[in-house]
Design a protein around this motif. Structure first.
Motif, mmCIF file in Angstrom:
data_model
loop_
_atom_site.group_PDB
_atom_site.id
_atom_site.type_symbol
_atom_site.label_atom_id
_atom_site.label_comp_id
_atom_site.label_asym_id
_atom_site.label_seq_id
_atom_site.Cartn_x
_atom_site.Cartn_y
_atom_site.Cartn_z
ATOM 1 N N LEU A 403 -19.810 13.651 -6.202
ATOM 2 C CA LEU A 403 -20.904 14.465 -5.682
ATOM 3 C C LEU A 403 -20.790 15.923 -6.123
ATOM 4 C CD1 LEU A 403 -21.216 13.099 -2.029
ATOM 5 C CD2 LEU A 403 -22.873 12.803 -3.881
ATOM 6 N N ASP A 404 -19.591 16.357 -6.486
ATOM 7 C CA ASP A 404 -19.381 17.737 -6.910
ATOM 8 C C ASP A 404 -19.822 17.896 -8.360
ATOM 9 O OD1 ASP A 404 -18.229 20.263 -7.728
ATOM 10 O OD2 ASP A 404 -16.968 20.139 -5.932
ATOM 11 N N ARG A 405 -20.737 18.811 -8.605
ATOM 12 C CA ARG A 405 -21.290 18.994 -9.944
ATOM 13 C C ARG A 405 -20.287 19.625 -10.906
ATOM 14 N NH1 ARG A 405 -26.733 18.159 -9.942
ATOM 15 N NH2 ARG A 405 -26.862 19.146 -11.990
ATOM 16 N N ASP A 406 -19.170 20.133 -10.373
ATOM 17 C CA ASP A 406 -18.150 20.718 -11.235
ATOM 18 C C ASP A 406 -17.180 19.676 -11.794
ATOM 19 O OD1 ASP A 406 -19.134 23.292 -11.008
ATOM 20 O OD2 ASP A 406 -17.904 23.765 -9.251
ATOM 21 N N ASP A 407 -17.271 18.424 -11.346
ATOM 22 C CA ASP A 407 -16.461 17.361 -11.935
ATOM 23 C C ASP A 407 -16.811 17.222 -13.417
ATOM 24 O OD1 ASP A 407 -15.221 16.685 -9.531
ATOM 25 O OD2 ASP A 407 -16.722 15.175 -9.027
ATOM 26 N N ARG A 408 -15.813 16.905 -14.225
ATOM 27 C CA ARG A 408 -16.053 16.682 -15.650
ATOM 28 C C ARG A 408 -15.221 15.488 -16.128
ATOM 29 N NH1 ARG A 408 -19.454 19.685 -14.557
ATOM 30 N NH2 ARG A 408 -20.124 21.617 -15.585
ATOM 31 N N LEU A 409 -15.868 14.551 -16.819
ATOM 32 C CA LEU A 409 -15.183 13.419 -17.441
ATOM 33 C C LEU A 409 -15.763 13.202 -18.830
ATOM 34 C CD1 LEU A 409 -15.006 10.701 -14.613
ATOM 35 C CD2 LEU A 409 -13.281 12.377 -15.247
ATOM 36 N N THR A 410 -15.012 12.523 -19.683
ATOM 37 C CA THR A 410 -15.492 12.182 -21.017
ATOM 38 C C THR A 410 -15.791 10.689 -21.100
ATOM 39 O OG1 THR A 410 -13.288 11.703 -21.894
ATOM 40 C CG2 THR A 410 -14.049 13.998 -21.997
ATOM 41 N N ALA A 411 -16.616 10.330 -22.072
ATOM 42 C CA ALA A 411 -16.877 8.907 -22.312
ATOM 43 C C ALA A 411 -15.597 8.197 -22.733
ATOM 44 C CB ALA A 411 -17.958 8.751 -23.379
ATOM 45 N N ASP A 412 -14.736 8.907 -23.465
ATOM 46 C CA ASP A 412 -13.455 8.316 -23.851
ATOM 47 C C ASP A 412 -12.605 7.974 -22.628
ATOM 48 O OD1 ASP A 412 -13.752 8.243 -26.586
ATOM 49 O OD2 ASP A 412 -12.805 10.202 -26.942
ATOM 50 N N LEU A 413 -12.559 8.868 -21.644
ATOM 51 C CA LEU A 413 -11.761 8.611 -20.454
ATOM 52 C C LEU A 413 -12.337 7.458 -19.647
ATOM 53 C CD1 LEU A 413 -9.536 9.153 -18.446
ATOM 54 C CD2 LEU A 413 -10.899 11.041 -17.501
ATOM 55 N N LEU A 414 -13.645 7.411 -19.482
ATOM 56 C CA LEU A 414 -14.257 6.339 -18.693
ATOM 57 C C LEU A 414 -13.998 4.969 -19.317
ATOM 58 C CD1 LEU A 414 -17.622 8.043 -17.664
ATOM 59 C CD2 LEU A 414 -15.839 7.232 -16.099
ATOM 60 N N THR A 415 -14.150 4.867 -20.634
ATOM 61 C CA THR A 415 -13.897 3.568 -21.269
ATOM 62 C C THR A 415 -12.407 3.234 -21.228
ATOM 63 O OG1 THR A 415 -13.926 4.708 -23.418
ATOM 64 C CG2 THR A 415 -15.925 3.537 -22.759
ATOM 65 N N ALA A 416 -11.556 4.246 -21.349
ATOM 66 C CA ALA A 416 -10.114 3.988 -21.269
ATOM 67 C C ALA A 416 -9.721 3.493 -19.887
ATOM 68 C CB ALA A 416 -9.338 5.264 -21.610
#
Length: 517
Positions: A403-416
């Motif tokens: 819910l926090d808009r300051d969170d950051r993730l990459t597509a590489d991390l999500l697939t990993a």
């Protein structure tokens, strides 16, 4: 044809009856017919070849069949029954409740993938980068996805990235953050861990303390059927008090397990109750089990007041409850525990449950030696994922729910994260995959993909103002299991952006871009 065991026939009949309207539509849409498959460059997103769909659905059904045992709230059970009846995967939403079961193991699932892949005679290599670019590039470039998008597609069997667009660029992930929270919590606590709420009696003062254990599924409903019941806790506590000839107590509640602000940085919000170690029914003010609704301002006081009412019904009079802290000398009179963490993770992912997510983040923090707070949870999640060797460059956590808009993730991390959850050497992470909503059938994907890749895509959704994301797994037309992540920022129409992401996932499932092996 999948064999139907006698033990599942009663549930099967019930599942088939409930699913009959959707079954009829799916049956019509998947009826075999002659087709001419276009080259990957010209695949039309919404037109499936019946033969390809049948192969993919057979593979998905095999995964479901191999995955057992089945979870507490019935999703895996319903998927097994429906797969047996329809030769396709499906399920029921996580709103239902049932008897907890252990977490399933990834090993049999991946073994099952190999068996079913052979059964559908898949002899293709993984899709090539150029073929995927031809198929996915125009779809990801749609104006509905705003000014910025990133993407990654990975072959789960090998862990090799097959396609990427700025896949190492960190964007706001919205609720796909829960995939990271799930992996971190399972790594820190294990799939069989349970969260316990207890009633303790102080030996000197006779004060009865209701001690919160951070169980987001604690319920005051009359028939929880397997979930931790505040009513049961009160009944057992009253019996223990009567054995001691105690009929009146000073009642208090202990929420000191957690620290820091109870309110999320977004403030009062229908999507999340103030986070407390003691909460009944997620502080909801109606009988709902999922989705946004007004929450009580003080969840611990609300839960304690309900507990007092149950005690009164059992013959124990109490004072109005107030905050306190149980001493180390307090005698535990009764306890109730949550289903195993595996079930909590599945429910969190399927329903995108923010309350479960924030509690699991805090419990991850406590297991990692951090304070049970928003900051402690964020720090612990990042540390756990780093320890797993995942690509953390650019990642930034501020909560467990996204819910926090300051969170950051990459597509590489999500697939990993998804590939790691399917690692046969890490069976405890399997609920991350089994908890993903099933396209057209469960949770936040129930009403999506109704004319697309229903049953083939399993994915976590993410939506904030101007942000739309989707990350999960799917079986492509060649029978390969792929992990994918699509993140879009700067979107202006959430429904159009959502549809664009769904079309992209559907095209990936329909691609058949592999070369002969």
């Amino acid at each position: 044809m999948v064999r139907i065991a006698n033990a599942v026939r009663p549930r099967l009949a019930k599942a088939v009856t409930a699913a009959r309207p959707r079954v009829a539509r799916l049956t019509r849409s998947l009826r075999p017919r002659p087709v001419h498959l276009p080259r990957p460059r010209t695949v039309r997103t919404w037109q499936y070849a019946a033969g390809a769909a049948t192969a993919g659905l057979a593979l998905a059904a095999g995964v479901v069949t191999a995955a057992g045992p089945w979870d507490a709230n019935g999703q895996r059970t319903a998927e097994r029954d429906r797969a047996a009846a329809l030769e396709r995967s499906g399920g029921t939403d996580h709103g239902g409740r049932g008897t907890p079961r252990p977490a399933p193991s990834a090993g049999p699932v991946l073994t099952g993938l190999g068996r079913v892949t052979g059964a559908v005679d898949t002899k293709k290599a993984a899709p090539g980068a150029k073929a995927l670019t031809d198929v996915l590039g125009p779809l990801l470039g749609a104006s509905a996805l705003g000014g910025t998008h990133t993407a990654a597609v990975v072959d789960v069997a090998t862990g090799k990235r097959l396609y990427g667009v700025d896949s190492g660029k960190a964007l706001t992930p919205a609720s796909t953050t829960k995939i990271a929270t799930a992996v971190a919590a399972l790594s820190a606590l294990g799939p069989d861990h349970r969260l316990t709420t207890r009633a303790a009696l102080e030996p000197d003062t006779g004060e009865l303390v209701l001690v919160g254990g951070g169980d987001p599924t604690l319920t005051a409903h009359a028939q929880p059927d397997g979930w931790a019941s505040l009513r049961t806790l009160a009944t057992d506590t009253a019996a223990a008090l009567r054995e001691r000839d105690i009929h009146k107590v000073t009642l208090s509640y202990d929420t000191t397990l957690y620290t820091g602000p109870a309110l999320h940085p977004i403030g009062v919000n229908d999507n999340l109750a103030p986070v407390s170690a003691l909460t009944a029914d997620e502080g909801r003010t109606d009988n709902s089990t999922a989705g946004p609704v007004r929450r009580v301002a003080d969840p611990a006081k609300d839960a304690s007041t309900k507990f007092a009412g149950f005690l009164k019904a059992a013959g124990i009079t109490t004072t109005p409850p107030g905050p306190s802290k149980a001493s180390t000398r307090a005698e535990t009179l009764a306890t109730v525990s949550s289903p195993p963490l595996s079930a909590l993770v599945e429910r969190m992912l399927t329903n995108s449950d923010n309350d479960i997510a924030e509690n699991l983040a805090r419990r991850t923090a406590l297991a990692s030696g951090e304070p049970g707070s928003y900051d402690g949870g964020a720090k612990a999640i990042a540390a756990r994922l780093t320890k797993l060797g995942l690509p953390m460059t650019g990642a930034s956590f501020h909560d467990g729910s996204g819910l926090d808009r300051d969170d950051r993730l990459t597509a590489d991390l999500l697939t990993a994260l998804l590939v790691t959850a399917g690692d046969p050497g890490r069976p405890g992470l399997r609920p991350v995959l089994t908890g993903l909503p099933v396209a057209g059938f469960t949770g936040t994907l129930t009403s999506r993909y109704t004319d697309g890749a229903a049953g083939l895509v399993r994915a976590k959704t993410g939506t904030l103002t101007g942000v739309n994301t989707l990350a999960g797994t799917l079986v492509d037309r060649d029978g390969r299991l792929l992990a994918f992540a699509f993140l879009a920022s700067g979107t202006t129409d959430p429904m159009q952006a959502q549809s664009a992401l769904d079309r992209t996932a559907t095209a990936l499932a329909a691609c058949g871009c592999g070369q002969p092996g």
